[in-house]
Design a protein around this motif. Structure first.
Motif, short mmCIF file in Angstrom:
data_model
loop_
_atom_site.label_atom_id
_atom_site.label_comp_id
_atom_site.label_asym_id
_atom_site.label_seq_id
_atom_site.Cartn_x
_atom_site.Cartn_y
_atom_site.Cartn_z
N ASP A 1 5.58 3.36 1.70
CA ASP A 1 5.20 2.06 1.16
C ASP A 1 5.03 1.12 2.35
OD1 ASP A 1 4.71 1.44 -1.52
OD2 ASP A 1 6.78 2.04 -2.02
N ALA B 1 -6.87 0.34 6.22
CA ALA B 1 -5.80 1.21 5.71
C ALA B 1 -5.92 1.44 4.21
CB ALA B 1 -4.44 0.61 6.06
N MET B 2 -6.44 0.45 3.49
CA MET B 2 -6.52 0.61 2.03
C MET B 2 -7.43 1.78 1.65
SD MET B 2 -8.89 -2.69 1.16
CE MET B 2 -10.52 -2.92 1.90
N GLU C 1 -5.59 5.09 1.06
CA GLU C 1 -4.73 5.28 -0.11
C GLU C 1 -5.28 6.43 -0.97
OE1 GLU C 1 -2.35 1.70 -1.80
OE2 GLU C 1 -4.41 1.00 -1.53
N ASP D 1 -1.52 -6.12 5.46
CA ASP D 1 -2.83 -6.51 4.92
C ASP D 1 -3.64 -5.24 4.70
OD1 ASP D 1 -5.56 -7.27 4.66
OD2 ASP D 1 -5.14 -9.16 5.67
N PRO D 2 -4.15 -5.03 3.50
CA PRO D 2 -4.87 -3.77 3.23
C PRO D 2 -6.07 -3.55 4.15
CG PRO D 2 -4.54 -5.03 1.21
CD PRO D 2 -4.09 -5.90 2.33
N ARG D 3 -6.55 -4.63 4.76
CA ARG D 3 -7.70 -4.47 5.66
C ARG D 3 -7.29 -4.08 7.07
NH1 ARG D 3 -9.77 -10.41 4.63
NH2 ARG D 3 -7.54 -10.61 4.99
N ASP E 1 5.34 10.18 1.71
CA ASP E 1 4.81 8.94 1.13
C ASP E 1 5.46 7.74 1.81
OD1 ASP E 1 3.09 10.16 -0.73
OD2 ASP E 1 4.79 10.58 -2.06
N MET F 1 0.83 -1.20 0.00
CA MET F 1 0.00 0.00 0.00
C MET F 1 0.86 1.24 0.00
SD MET F 1 -3.01 -0.60 2.77
CE MET F 1 -1.83 -1.23 3.95
N LYS F 2 0.39 2.24 -0.69
CA LYS F 2 1.09 3.52 -0.66
C LYS F 2 0.22 4.50 0.13
CE LYS F 2 3.46 2.95 -5.11
NZ LYS F 2 4.76 2.63 -4.47
N LEU F 3 0.78 4.99 1.20
CA LEU F 3 0.04 5.92 2.05
C LEU F 3 0.81 7.23 2.18
CD1 LEU F 3 -1.00 3.50 4.95
CD2 LEU F 3 -2.40 4.27 3.03
N ASP G 1 3.94 -2.59 3.87
CA ASP G 1 3.67 -3.99 3.58
C ASP G 1 2.77 -4.52 4.69
OD1 ASP G 1 3.63 -6.58 2.70
OD2 ASP G 1 5.65 -7.07 3.44
#
Lengths: 236, 158
Positions: B11, B61-62, B65, B15-17, B9, B1-3, B13
């Motif tokens: 990167d 978290a996704m 983005e 779980d997007p949830r 910014d 994910m890029k936040l 790593d």
């Protein structure tokens, strides 16, 4: 020949009259007026709680004013419904429910469901000046597809669903739209429909003898369209 | 994910949830944002998502983005505290302090919208941020003081 021609004229007229008599009549409701069923859904907690009379949304199946003093005023102080109500629905108890674009109707287009009679809600919903500028077809599309509407039938644990299935609800809405939004004459005082029971964990289920009597109507059974009388709507 | 968090910014790593709160705390070390109830009921985990206070404990978290995330670590200008932080220090607002980053983040958003809030505005904005120490009177006083500080100098604009 000439006599036959004279006979043909009334025959044609008769045939035209007969065809006119056999043309389909204007659509008439088969069974109860569909808006009785629509009203039951729209005044259930999942729909009505975000269409309140006042500025505060309601919550729970008891339709209590939202905790923490939440009202439309939060928009004026930098907050929003999405501060707590995310776009996804969580399955754990007590979390705020979530769906895309969680919001109240705007202050200048309140679209109040709470306290509406069958007739008054019907008249409001068919009026573009009071329904958010929608045609009847757009109203039907909205209740058929809007994710926030659909959330009402998937509200997470601890919340009842509306008293009709979504398919049945949409079917009744379509019948109403097919009637060009005709409204029944019924101004009986509003009484909220009893929420559908939630299946409680076995350990918390009260003994049968302690359970209060209930006459909750069966799901998918439209309310009667008995003309208004002095007796309030037959709802507990 | 890029936040994008506090203007930088990252990167990540994860779980997007994963709730954004745990990405901030466990993956990025931004532990100023607190875990309170875990169900958006107390306000301790409040961050800004595109400037709007948001409960990070229930935000996958996704969904952050492409948006600007601001945490308590991101509101000061270097060593210069944000006017709200200045008012909090001046008034010795925190007791245990656990809820205060959430209180401050909500107040920052309040003052952006209402630079001179009334007591009623403060109640509306902050009633979802709970404080078990009961510092509410000091919080209210500090919000008014923060508004004064923000008005008093060009560097103090919230």
């Amino acid at each position: 020949m000439s006599r036959a021609r004279w006979l043909a004229v009334p025959a044609v007229l008769l045939a035209t009259w007969a065809y006119a008599q056999s043309a389909p009549p204007p659509p008439a409701p088969a069974g109860p007026h569909p808006f009785f069923a629509v009203h039951k859904v729209l005044t259930s907690p999942r729909c009505m709680n975000c269409h309140p009379q006042g500025d505060a949304p309601l919550q729970f199946d008891q339709s209590k004013p939202h905790a923490m003093g939440i009202s439309r005023a939060i928009d004026d102080v930098g907050m929003s419904c999405a501060t707590c109500h995310q776009v996804v629905q969580y399955d754990f108890p007590h979390a705020p429910p979530g769906a895309p674009n969680w919001h109240l109707p705007p202050e200048d287009m309140r679209m109040v469901f709470e306290g509406q009679t069958v007739q008054s809600l019907c008249e409001q919903l068919r009026d573009p000046a009071k329904n958010g500028g929608k045609t009847l077809d757009e109203v039907l599309h909205h209740v058929s597809h809007d994710p926030l509407v659909l959330w009402g039938w998937n509200p997470g644990p601890g919340r009842t669903t509306p008293p009709l299935s979504h398919d049945t609800f949409v079917g009744e809405m379509k019948r109403w739209v097919d009637m060009q939004g005709a409204c029944p004459e019924d101004t009986r005082p509003f009484v909220p429909a009893p929420p559908m029971p939630i299946a409680a964990p076995a350990a918390e289920t009260p003994a049968a003898t302690d359970a209060p009597a209930t006459d909750t109507p069966a799901a998918d059974t439209p309310a009667t369209d008995t003309p208004a009388t002095d007796t309030p709507a037959a709802q507990p | 994910m890029k936040l994008r968090i506090n203007g930088k910014d990252h990167d990540v790593d994860a779980d997007p949830r994963t709730p954004l709160l745990w990405v901030l705390r466990d993956h990025l070390g931004l532990v100023g944002t607190k875990f309170g109830c875990g169900m958006a009921q107390c306000g301790a985990c409040t961050v800004h998502l595109d400037g709007v206070p948001t409960r990070s404990c229930v935000l996958p978290a996704m969904l952050a983005e492409g948006k600007a995330v601001t945490t308590i670590e991101g509101i000061s200008d270097g060593d210069t505290l944000h006017p709200v932080q200045q008012a909090w220090v001046e008034g010795s607002v925190p007791q245990c302090g656990y809820c205060q980053s959430g209180q401050i983040m909500t107040t920052v958003a309040l003052l952006k919208k209402k630079p001179q809030p009334t007591d009623e505005d403060i109640d509306v904005a902050l009633s979802g941020n709970l404080c078990r120490c009961g510092t509410y009177q000091r919080i209210r006083k500090a919000v008014h003081r923060a508004a004064e500080i923000a008005q008093s100098g060009p560097e103090g604009t919230p």
